[in-house]
Motif scaffolding. Structure first.
Motif, mmCIF file in Angstrom:
data_model
loop_
_atom_site.group_PDB
_atom_site.id
_atom_site.type_symbol
_atom_site.label_atom_id
_atom_site.label_comp_id
_atom_site.label_asym_id
_atom_site.label_seq_id
_atom_site.Cartn_x
_atom_site.Cartn_y
_atom_site.Cartn_z
ATOM 1 N N ILE A 1 41.322 38.593 37.956
ATOM 2 C CA ILE A 1 42.386 38.817 36.983
ATOM 3 C C ILE A 1 42.901 40.238 37.130
ATOM 4 O O ILE A 1 42.123 41.193 37.047
ATOM 5 C CB ILE A 1 41.883 38.585 35.541
ATOM 6 C CG1 ILE A 1 41.482 37.122 35.349
ATOM 7 C CG2 ILE A 1 42.961 38.940 34.531
ATOM 8 C CD1 ILE A 1 40.023 36.886 35.276
ATOM 9 N N LEU A 2 44.198 40.373 37.355
ATOM 10 C CA LEU A 2 44.815 41.680 37.547
ATOM 11 C C LEU A 2 45.488 42.125 36.255
ATOM 12 O O LEU A 2 46.309 41.394 35.691
ATOM 13 C CB LEU A 2 45.850 41.623 38.677
ATOM 14 C CG LEU A 2 45.320 41.129 40.031
ATOM 15 C CD1 LEU A 2 46.451 41.085 41.050
ATOM 16 C CD2 LEU A 2 44.172 41.991 40.525
ATOM 17 N N ILE A 3 45.127 43.324 35.803
ATOM 18 C CA ILE A 3 45.753 43.923 34.628
ATOM 19 C C ILE A 3 46.303 45.286 35.015
ATOM 20 O O ILE A 3 45.871 45.877 36.004
ATOM 21 C CB ILE A 3 44.790 44.053 33.419
ATOM 22 C CG1 ILE A 3 43.624 45.001 33.735
ATOM 23 C CG2 ILE A 3 44.291 42.684 32.980
ATOM 24 C CD1 ILE A 3 42.751 45.347 32.530
ATOM 25 N N ALA B 1 38.453 46.648 32.018
ATOM 26 C CA ALA B 1 38.298 46.508 33.467
ATOM 27 C C ALA B 1 36.834 46.385 33.887
ATOM 28 O O ALA B 1 35.983 47.134 33.423
ATOM 29 C CB ALA B 1 38.922 47.694 34.176
ATOM 30 N N ASP B 2 36.578 45.428 34.763
ATOM 31 C CA ASP B 2 35.290 45.366 35.467
ATOM 32 C C ASP B 2 35.354 46.255 36.704
ATOM 33 O O ASP B 2 34.350 46.821 37.121
ATOM 34 C CB ASP B 2 34.982 43.928 35.886
ATOM 35 C CG ASP B 2 34.807 43.004 34.682
ATOM 36 O OD1 ASP B 2 34.057 43.363 33.755
ATOM 37 O OD2 ASP B 2 35.446 41.928 34.669
ATOM 38 N N VAL C 1 40.376 43.198 37.086
ATOM 39 C CA VAL C 1 40.661 44.329 37.961
ATOM 40 C C VAL C 1 41.870 45.078 37.416
ATOM 41 O O VAL C 1 42.959 44.508 37.289
ATOM 42 C CB VAL C 1 40.940 43.864 39.404
ATOM 43 C CG1 VAL C 1 41.267 45.053 40.298
ATOM 44 C CG2 VAL C 1 39.749 43.083 39.951
ATOM 45 N N TYR C 2 41.657 46.344 37.094
ATOM 46 C CA TYR C 2 42.729 47.195 36.587
ATOM 47 C C TYR C 2 43.391 47.893 37.763
ATOM 48 O O TYR C 2 42.752 48.634 38.494
ATOM 49 C CB TYR C 2 42.143 48.207 35.597
ATOM 50 C CG TYR C 2 43.044 49.352 35.195
ATOM 51 C CD1 TYR C 2 44.433 49.206 35.070
ATOM 52 C CD2 TYR C 2 42.496 50.585 34.904
ATOM 53 C CE1 TYR C 2 45.232 50.271 34.687
ATOM 54 C CE2 TYR C 2 43.288 51.659 34.509
ATOM 55 C CZ TYR C 2 44.656 51.496 34.406
ATOM 56 O OH TYR C 2 45.438 52.551 34.026
ATOM 57 N N LEU C 3 44.676 47.630 37.947
ATOM 58 C CA LEU C 3 45.458 48.312 38.972
ATOM 59 C C LEU C 3 46.030 49.573 38.332
ATOM 60 O O LEU C 3 46.997 49.527 37.585
ATOM 61 C CB LEU C 3 46.571 47.408 39.500
ATOM 62 C CG LEU C 3 46.116 46.096 40.140
ATOM 63 C CD1 LEU C 3 47.313 45.338 40.686
ATOM 64 C CD2 LEU C 3 45.087 46.327 41.230
ATOM 65 N N ARG C 4 45.374 50.691 38.616
ATOM 66 C CA ARG C 4 45.735 51.953 37.982
ATOM 67 C C ARG C 4 46.792 52.681 38.795
ATOM 68 O O ARG C 4 46.670 52.829 40.007
ATOM 69 C CB ARG C 4 44.493 52.837 37.843
ATOM 70 C CG ARG C 4 44.784 54.191 37.218
ATOM 71 C CD ARG C 4 43.543 54.987 36.891
ATOM 72 N NE ARG C 4 42.620 55.058 38.011
ATOM 73 C CZ ARG C 4 41.326 55.339 37.879
ATOM 74 N NH1 ARG C 4 40.796 55.545 36.691
ATOM 75 N NH2 ARG C 4 40.548 55.398 38.938
#
Length: 148
Positions: A5-7, A141-142, A97-100
């Motif tokens: 999962i993308l956040i 986020a994991d 998964v956090y796309l920072r």
């Protein structure tokens, strides 16, 4: 827990990266913004303009909380972290998964804040949205991936 999962902020690359990641990983791809549009029969911006922020967030929560994906990369809308229920469901069905990306990177990619279908309260700026959401992305986020 076989979904990814993308956040992240609007403009972080969730949909773009999600399609490529799904292809490389031989997984399905799901974009929650597209599911919302399909369910409502309207564009995100039209929902926001017509029904308002709170109604949009309720719709997003319902769609995301009802996801039943398997072996998929799921790109979420940037506002999904505003719903504890939606995020609890996502964390049950996969790795988050956090796309920072830095504020400067996001600002350089977002040129149409008022027409892009981004959920924000009246009077909020992109900086306000960034400040509000980054702590939530980090908390849920994991895994965090820098993509600025």
């Amino acid at each position: 827990m076989n979904n990814i999962i993308l956040i992240g902020m609007p403009g972080a690359g969730k949909s773009t990266i999600g399609v490529v990641l799904a292809k490389v990983m031989q997984m399905d791809f799901c974009d929650t913004d597209l599911l919302i549009q399909r369910r409502e029969g309207r564009a995100l911006q039209e929902i926001l303009d017509t029904d308002g922020l709170e109604a949009f967030l309720k719709i997003e929560n319902a769609v995301v909380s009802g996801l039943n994906c398997d072996n998929s990369v799921i790109a979420t809308g940037g506002s999904v972290v505003l719903s504890d229920a939606a995020m609890a469901h996502l964390k049950k069905i996969g790795r988050v998964v956090y796309l920072r990306a830095s504020f400067d990177a996001i600002q350089g990619r977002i040129h149409n804040l008022a027409t892009r279908g981004i959920a924000f309260a009246e009077g909020q700026t992109l900086q306000d949205i960034y400040r509000q959401r980054v702590p939530l992305y980090e908390a849920y986020a994991d895994i965090t991936v820098d993509c600025g």
